[in-house]
Design a protein around this motif. Sequence first.
Motif, PDB file in Angstrom:
ATOM      1  N   LYS A   1       2.023   1.826  -3.447  1.00  0.00           N
ATOM      2  CA  LYS A   1       1.002   2.341  -4.475  1.00  0.00           C
ATOM      3  C   LYS A   1       0.643   3.705  -4.135  1.00  0.00           C
ATOM      4  O   LYS A   1       0.500   4.521  -5.101  1.00  0.00           O
ATOM      5  CB  LYS A   1      -0.064   1.248  -4.108  1.00  0.00           C
ATOM      6  CG  LYS A   1      -1.126   1.614  -4.942  1.00  0.00           C
ATOM      7  CD  LYS A   1      -2.528   0.716  -4.697  1.00  0.00           C
ATOM      8  CE  LYS A   1      -3.889   0.836  -5.738  1.00  0.00           C
ATOM      9  NZ  LYS A   1      -4.797   0.175  -5.439  1.00  0.00           N
ATOM     10  N   ASP A   2       0.555   4.369  -3.012  1.00  0.00           N
ATOM     11  CA  ASP A   2       0.359   5.494  -2.587  1.00  0.00           C
ATOM     12  C   ASP A   2       1.504   6.504  -3.079  1.00  0.00           C
ATOM     13  O   ASP A   2       1.136   7.609  -3.154  1.00  0.00           O
ATOM     14  CB  ASP A   2      -0.049   5.684  -0.900  1.00  0.00           C
ATOM     15  CG  ASP A   2      -1.181   4.909  -0.718  1.00  0.00           C
ATOM     16  OD1 ASP A   2      -2.094   4.495  -1.353  1.00  0.00           O
ATOM     17  OD2 ASP A   2      -1.275   4.482   0.596  1.00  0.00           O
ATOM     18  N   ASN A   3       2.474   6.066  -3.092  1.00  0.00           N
ATOM     19  CA  ASN A   3       3.610   6.943  -3.274  1.00  0.00           C
ATOM     20  C   ASN A   3       4.571   6.650  -4.865  1.00  0.00           C
ATOM     21  O   ASN A   3       5.563   7.020  -4.821  1.00  0.00           O
ATOM     22  CB  ASN A   3       4.948   6.883  -2.422  1.00  0.00           C
ATOM     23  CG  ASN A   3       4.288   7.223  -0.937  1.00  0.00           C
ATOM     24  OD1 ASN A   3       4.330   8.489  -0.685  1.00  0.00           O
ATOM     25  ND2 ASN A   3       4.078   6.455  -0.097  1.00  0.00           N
TER      26      ASN A   3
ATOM     27  N   SER B   1       7.644  11.408   2.127  1.00  0.00           N
ATOM     28  CA  SER B   1       6.348  11.076   2.456  1.00  0.00           C
ATOM     29  C   SER B   1       5.908  11.590   3.799  1.00  0.00           C
ATOM     30  O   SER B   1       4.848  12.212   4.165  1.00  0.00           O
ATOM     31  CB  SER B   1       5.964   9.453   2.219  1.00  0.00           C
ATOM     32  OG  SER B   1       4.547   9.312   2.655  1.00  0.00           O
TER      33      SER B   1
ATOM     34  N   GLN C   1       0.914  -1.217   0.020  1.00  0.00           N
ATOM     35  CA  GLN C   1       0.065  -0.056   0.073  1.00  0.00           C
ATOM     36  C   GLN C   1       0.926   1.157   0.062  1.00  0.00           C
ATOM     37  O   GLN C   1       0.420   1.989  -0.496  1.00  0.00           O
ATOM     38  CB  GLN C   1      -1.069   0.015   1.240  1.00  0.00           C
ATOM     39  CG  GLN C   1      -1.940   1.000   1.255  1.00  0.00           C
ATOM     40  CD  GLN C   1      -2.916   1.085   0.255  1.00  0.00           C
ATOM     41  OE1 GLN C   1      -3.192  -0.114  -0.401  1.00  0.00           O
ATOM     42  NE2 GLN C   1      -3.153   2.196  -0.565  1.00  0.00           N
TER      43      GLN C   1
ATOM     44  N   TYR D   1       3.731  14.639   5.119  1.00  0.00           N
ATOM     45  CA  TYR D   1       2.343  14.489   6.069  1.00  0.00           C
ATOM     46  C   TYR D   1       2.692  15.377   7.173  1.00  0.00           C
ATOM     47  O   TYR D   1       1.457  15.996   7.529  1.00  0.00           O
ATOM     48  CB  TYR D   1       2.573  12.900   6.600  1.00  0.00           C
ATOM     49  CG  TYR D   1       1.580  12.758   7.634  1.00  0.00           C
ATOM     50  CD1 TYR D   1       0.445  12.135   7.475  1.00  0.00           C
ATOM     51  CD2 TYR D   1       1.817  12.915   9.139  1.00  0.00           C
ATOM     52  CE1 TYR D   1      -0.613  11.832   8.116  1.00  0.00           C
ATOM     53  CE2 TYR D   1       0.901  12.756  10.091  1.00  0.00           C
ATOM     54  CZ  TYR D   1      -0.279  11.963   9.475  1.00  0.00           C
ATOM     55  OH  TYR D   1      -1.254  11.927  10.437  1.00  0.00           O
TER      56      TYR D   1
END
Length: 207
Positions: A6-8, A145, A3, A149
């Motif tokens: 996929k997100d990055n 990331s 995940q 955030y």
Amino acid sequence: MKQFLKDNVPLFIFVSVLFVIGVVFGAVMVNALSMDQKTELTRHLSSFFHEINEGADMDSQQSFSQAFSMHMKWILLIWLFGLSIIGLPLILVLDFLKGVLIGFTVGYLVGQMSWKGMLFALVAVAPQNLIVIPAILLCSVAAMSFSIYMIKHRIMSRSGAIYQPFMRYTTITLAMAVCLFGAALLEGYVSQIMMKWVTPMLVALAL
């Protein structure tokens, strides 16, 4: 991890392109060396080849320790930069510099020694970097990331838990440290054996 990857994807593409630009820049830098500088580098490299070919002992443990120490310092810097907003551009600088170092090394070997330089690069540079490069880029993406955030949830909106993202960030960094430990073992022991195999074909390059 799936995940996270996929997100990055955009960040992975960005740092990968930046790294490739660094490699190209490093390779081009070889052409900026003066003839005296190239001659001196070639002389040192030829001397190194002769020492290996004549059976000089190579301290594998020291080589491993130096490689592992260097890798740890690199990802520790990335991890620290990821904790601060102002460190975000410095992560990109480190990725670019890593590309420059590899590009210059391979570019010099190939430029000065043709196929023999390519052969040496394949046994002395490539094996460990097949692990080192993805590990460093993954650490960089995790750091960026986390930094993004922090900007979104702790500065702009002042909301969102910090513990879980921080632990994920640190866990990824530690996992890459384990991978780099393996890369250092490869560099310290396996690559040296492979260099001894190909060195007899390179000693003819002595000045």
